[in-house]
Design a protein around this motif. Structure first.
Motif, PDB file in Angstrom:
ATOM      1  N   ALA A  44       0.855  -1.201   0.000  1.00 37.36           N
ATOM      2  CA  ALA A  44       0.000   0.000   0.000  1.00 37.36           C
ATOM      3  C   ALA A  44       0.885   1.243   0.000  1.00 37.36           C
ATOM      4  CB  ALA A  44      -0.909   0.000   1.229  1.00 37.36           C
ATOM      5  N   LEU A  45       0.557   2.173  -0.893  1.00 38.02           N
ATOM      6  CA  LEU A  45       1.268   3.457  -0.935  1.00 38.02           C
ATOM      7  C   LEU A  45       0.362   4.521  -0.325  1.00 38.02           C
ATOM      8  CD1 LEU A  45       3.788   5.050  -2.032  1.00 38.02           C
ATOM      9  CD2 LEU A  45       2.339   5.635  -3.981  1.00 38.02           C
ATOM     10  N   PHE A  46       0.809   5.088   0.804  1.00 38.02           N
ATOM     11  CA  PHE A  46       0.060   6.163   1.460  1.00 38.02           C
ATOM     12  C   PHE A  46       0.636   7.469   0.934  1.00 38.02           C
ATOM     13  CE2 PHE A  46       0.130   2.423   4.178  1.00 38.02           C
ATOM     14  CZ  PHE A  46      -1.233   2.196   4.351  1.00 38.02           C
ATOM     15  N   SER A  47      -0.101   8.088   0.009  1.00 40.73           N
ATOM     16  CA  SER A  47       0.514   9.131  -0.818  1.00 40.73           C
ATOM     17  C   SER A  47       0.093  10.545  -0.456  1.00 40.73           C
ATOM     18  CB  SER A  47       0.165   8.861  -2.283  1.00 40.73           C
ATOM     19  OG  SER A  47      -1.243   8.850  -2.439  1.00 40.73           O
ATOM     20  N   CYS A  48      -0.757  10.680   0.566  1.00 39.50           N
ATOM     21  CA  CYS A  48      -1.264  11.984   1.008  1.00 39.50           C
ATOM     22  C   CYS A  48      -1.917  12.733  -0.173  1.00 39.50           C
ATOM     23  CB  CYS A  48      -0.194  12.797   1.708  1.00 39.50           C
ATOM     24  SG  CYS A  48      -0.972  13.987   2.821  1.00 39.50           S
ATOM     25  N   ASP A  49      -1.615  14.022  -0.370  1.00 42.53           N
ATOM     26  CA  ASP A  49      -2.360  14.781  -1.390  1.00 42.53           C
ATOM     27  C   ASP A  49      -2.123  14.251  -2.811  1.00 42.53           C
ATOM     28  OD1 ASP A  49      -3.557  16.420   0.436  1.00 42.53           O
ATOM     29  OD2 ASP A  49      -2.262  18.148   0.084  1.00 42.53           O
ATOM     30  N   ALA A  50      -0.961  13.649  -3.045  1.00 43.62           N
ATOM     31  CA  ALA A  50      -0.706  13.095  -4.383  1.00 43.62           C
ATOM     32  C   ALA A  50      -1.755  12.010  -4.657  1.00 43.62           C
ATOM     33  CB  ALA A  50       0.689  12.497  -4.446  1.00 43.62           C
ATOM     34  N   PHE A  51      -2.318  12.026  -5.824  1.00 45.95           N
ATOM     35  CA  PHE A  51      -3.370  11.094  -6.266  1.00 45.95           C
ATOM     36  C   PHE A  51      -4.723  11.364  -5.581  1.00 45.95           C
ATOM     37  CE2 PHE A  51       0.657   8.449  -6.366  1.00 45.95           C
ATOM     38  CZ  PHE A  51       0.935   8.774  -7.675  1.00 45.95           C
ATOM     39  N   GLY A  52      -4.842  12.551  -4.963  1.00 45.61           N
ATOM     40  CA  GLY A  52      -6.078  12.900  -4.269  1.00 45.61           C
ATOM     41  C   GLY A  52      -7.109  13.532  -5.189  1.00 45.61           C
ATOM     42  N   SER A  53      -8.319  13.657  -4.658  1.00 46.57           N
ATOM     43  CA  SER A  53      -9.435  14.208  -5.430  1.00 46.57           C
ATOM     44  C   SER A  53     -10.399  14.931  -4.497  1.00 46.57           C
ATOM     45  CB  SER A  53     -10.166  13.072  -6.128  1.00 46.57           C
ATOM     46  OG  SER A  53     -11.377  13.509  -6.689  1.00 46.57           O
ATOM     47  N   PHE A  54     -11.082  15.952  -5.010  1.00 46.56           N
ATOM     48  CA  PHE A  54     -12.248  16.473  -4.302  1.00 46.56           C
ATOM     49  C   PHE A  54     -13.349  15.425  -4.393  1.00 46.56           C
ATOM     50  CE2 PHE A  54     -10.741  20.936  -5.550  1.00 46.56           C
ATOM     51  CZ  PHE A  54     -10.323  21.255  -4.267  1.00 46.56           C
ATOM     52  N   GLY A  55     -14.403  15.635  -3.618  1.00 47.45           N
ATOM     53  CA  GLY A  55     -15.541  14.713  -3.648  1.00 47.45           C
ATOM     54  C   GLY A  55     -15.484  13.782  -2.442  1.00 47.45           C
ATOM     55  N   ALA A  56     -16.533  13.858  -1.595  1.00 40.34           N
ATOM     56  CA  ALA A  56     -16.609  12.937  -0.456  1.00 40.34           C
ATOM     57  C   ALA A  56     -16.803  11.516  -0.978  1.00 40.34           C
ATOM     58  CB  ALA A  56     -17.766  13.341   0.447  1.00 40.34           C
ATOM     59  N   LEU A  57     -16.565  10.542  -0.106  1.00 38.00           N
ATOM     60  CA  LEU A  57     -16.701   9.133  -0.494  1.00 38.00           C
ATOM     61  C   LEU A  57     -18.154   8.718  -0.272  1.00 38.00           C
ATOM     62  CD1 LEU A  57     -13.350   7.948   1.077  1.00 38.00           C
ATOM     63  CD2 LEU A  57     -13.882   8.170  -1.370  1.00 38.00           C
ATOM     64  N   ASP A  58     -18.864   8.534  -1.371  1.00 37.86           N
ATOM     65  CA  ASP A  58     -20.307   8.295  -1.289  1.00 37.86           C
ATOM     66  C   ASP A  58     -20.618   6.807  -1.187  1.00 37.86           C
ATOM     67  OD1 ASP A  58     -20.646  10.988  -1.424  1.00 37.86           O
ATOM     68  OD2 ASP A  58     -21.203  11.052  -3.540  1.00 37.86           O
ATOM     69  N   GLY A  59     -20.547   6.278   0.014  1.00 40.75           N
ATOM     70  CA  GLY A  59     -20.988   4.904   0.259  1.00 40.75           C
ATOM     71  C   GLY A  59     -19.913   3.847   0.205  1.00 40.75           C
ATOM     72  N   GLY A  60     -18.778   4.116  -0.382  1.00 38.72           N
ATOM     73  CA  GLY A  60     -17.676   3.143  -0.429  1.00 38.72           C
ATOM     74  C   GLY A  60     -16.372   3.908  -0.447  1.00 38.72           C
ATOM     75  N   VAL A  61     -15.259   3.212  -0.253  1.00 39.54           N
ATOM     76  CA  VAL A  61     -13.973   3.937  -0.305  1.00 39.54           C
ATOM     77  C   VAL A  61     -13.130   3.538  -1.514  1.00 39.54           C
ATOM     78  CG1 VAL A  61     -13.847   4.225   2.206  1.00 39.54           C
ATOM     79  CG2 VAL A  61     -12.665   2.310   1.159  1.00 39.54           C
ATOM     80  N   PHE A  62     -13.444   2.375  -2.117  1.00 41.93           N
ATOM     81  CA  PHE A  62     -12.566   1.853  -3.169  1.00 41.93           C
ATOM     82  C   PHE A  62     -13.019   2.243  -4.575  1.00 41.93           C
ATOM     83  CE2 PHE A  62     -11.993  -1.285   0.267  1.00 41.93           C
ATOM     84  CZ  PHE A  62     -10.622  -1.160   0.422  1.00 41.93           C
ATOM     85  N   ASP A  63     -12.045   2.256  -5.472  1.00 44.41           N
ATOM     86  CA  ASP A  63     -12.346   2.547  -6.875  1.00 44.41           C
ATOM     87  C   ASP A  63     -13.383   1.595  -7.450  1.00 44.41           C
ATOM     88  OD1 ASP A  63     -10.545   0.443  -6.695  1.00 44.41           O
ATOM     89  OD2 ASP A  63      -9.229   1.118  -8.317  1.00 44.41           O
ATOM     90  N   ASP A  64     -13.402   0.339  -6.964  1.00 42.42           N
ATOM     91  CA  ASP A  64     -14.367  -0.621  -7.526  1.00 42.42           C
ATOM     92  C   ASP A  64     -15.743  -0.504  -6.872  1.00 42.42           C
ATOM     93  OD1 ASP A  64     -14.054  -3.131  -5.314  1.00 42.42           O
ATOM     94  OD2 ASP A  64     -12.294  -1.879  -5.631  1.00 42.42           O
TER      95      ASP A  64
END
Ligand code: FMN
Ligand code: FE2
Ligand code: FE2
Length: 401
Positions: free
Chosen positions: A161-181
């Motif tokens: 796991a890469l904990f990258s802080c602001d890098a690779f970040g996005s606006f937008g709250a997590l609506d119901g899940g946390v993962f890309d899938d």
């Protein structure tokens, strides 16, 4: 999210959603909210990686305690980045877990002390140092100026796991899940662009250095865990490639027309320009009214578009203020490799609007597309034909590049 979410072996997302702050950094609208992602690795030693904004501390501690139970404590708080949307909770964390050791580099310590005063326990790490938590070991890599001088990332060799802080970040709250899938990634794409263009984009050369460094380290990355927005486990390359595209200033075959007009006369030039772009075979053309469009969205759209046409009426001896503001913000972002065209209008002071737009087009090291179009009060048929021609020339320039 209602509580912690396990994301890998002994690893949890323990962040919070912020749906109440109107403006991020007191500047950028949060129409879809934002998440402050924090992570916990609970091995023989317990580490939390990045924190949350101070206001969200009660929910954050609830998340931490849900995993720790009554008997365990947090041993380390890793601060990848000191901006208060992540470090705001450091003060209260030190009170809640008095034996906690805060982990960061020499600049992290300096900045944390400037904000919060002396810390009881601080472990200074250098580039490449490893923190042993048990089965899990965290390696630190400094990525200065993405987007503050102290920024670093942490990598867990066990979970990849890469904990990258602001890098690779996005606006937008997590609506119901946390993962890309679990999320509609396409719906986050605009917000990722907007976050990058407005928060990180000015430092794109440092983002490229960071990406190259991570590549040189030959890290096998299975999960990208940024401090804002989705966690990428299905396709970590999606966000790495997307960031690289934005950092390289790679653009789409698209044209942005931004206009400022008080009574609609100058706006007609914008319509003619857009038709010209279209006639040149470019369908990806956006016409935005500078008066009603959010500035952060204009900056986002510019990041994607290869061509920009500014259309502004004169205003008190200069150009329409919203166009001026947009130009000032863009100049500060070091956007490169764009084509630019300018159109303007006046009623009594010829050149008033054109002068600042011309200075912008020439200073910005972009490629200027001709003709300049300047009209007196209300465009006539010939003026509209000129504006159309500018649009068509822009389409040609953008298509060839
Ligand atoms: C508040 C205000 C300030 C203006 N300042 C100037 C100016 O300094 N020089 C000028 O030639 N025209 C000036 N104009 C005229 C506009 O540039 C423009 O010709 C007029 O608003 C019509 O264009 P529009 O329909 O696109 O707003 C001004 C207009 C307004 C309402
Ligand atoms: Fe930040
Ligand atoms: Fe942040």
């Amino acid at each position: 999210m209602k509580g912690p979410v396990q994301i890998a072996d002994k690893t949890w997302w323990v962040g919070v959603n912020d749906r109440t702050t109107d403006l991020f950094e007191a500047l950028w609208p949060l129409n879809r909210g934002i998440s402050y992602n924090s992570y916990m690795v609970a091995d023989e030693k317990v580490a939390v990686i990045d924190g949350v904004k101070a206001d969200f501390y009660p929910q954050y501690v609830e998340n931490l305690k849900a995993i720790l139970g009554p008997d365990r404590t947090v041993d380390y708080m890793i601060v990848n980045h000191v901006e208060p949307d992540h470090s705001g909770a450091v003060e209260v964390m030190v009170q809640a877990f008095p034996d906690i050791t805060v982990v960061g580099n020499d600049k992290t310590l300096k900045f944390l002390t400037q904000f919060y005063g002396p810390l009881p326990n601080f472990l200074e790490v250098k580039d490449g140092d490893v923190l042993d938590l048990g089965d899990h070991k965290l390696t630190f890599a400094l990525i200065p100026m993405v987007h503050w001088p102290e920024t670093m990332v942490s990598y867990d060799t066990s979970t990849k796991a890469l904990f990258s802080c602001d890098a690779f970040g996005s606006f937008g709250a997590l609506d119901g899940g946390v993962f890309d899938d679990q999320l509609e990634l396409d719906s986050y794409r605009d917000e990722t662009y907007r976050y990058y263009a407005n928060i990180v984009g000015k430092y794109s050369s440092f983002v490229m250095k960071a990406l190259n460094k991570i590549r040189d380290m030959k890290l096998d990355i299975a999960i990208v865990c940024p401090s804002h927005g989705p966690v990428y486990r299905k396709d970590p390359d999606y966000i790495i490639d997307f960031y690289e595209k934005m950092a390289r200033n790679e653009t789409d075959r698209a044209v942005l027309v931004v206009y400022g007009s008080m009574y609609g006369n100058t706006a007609r030039l914008a319509e003619a320009v857009a038709e010209g772009v279209h006639s040149g075979g470019i369908t990806d053309v956006m016409v935005k009214n500078s008066a009603t469009s959010d500035l952060s969205e204009l900056v986002r759209d510019l990041w994607r578009c290869r061509g920009l046409i500014l259309v502004g009426c004169s205003y008190n001896g200069g150009v329409f203020p919203k166009i001026k503001h947009f130009m000032d913000i863009v100049e500060g972002k070091k956007v490169s490799g764009r084509f630019v065209g300018i159109c303007g209008s006046y009623t009594w002071s010829k050149g008033a609007a054109m002068k600042p737009m011309r200075a912008f087009a020439e200073q910005s090291c972009w490629t200027k597309v001709e003709p300049e179009v300047e009209v007196l009060s209300r465009p006539d048929r010939k003026d509209l034909e000129e504006a159309h021609k500018l649009g068509a020339n822009m389409a040609e320039a953008v298509s060839k590049a």
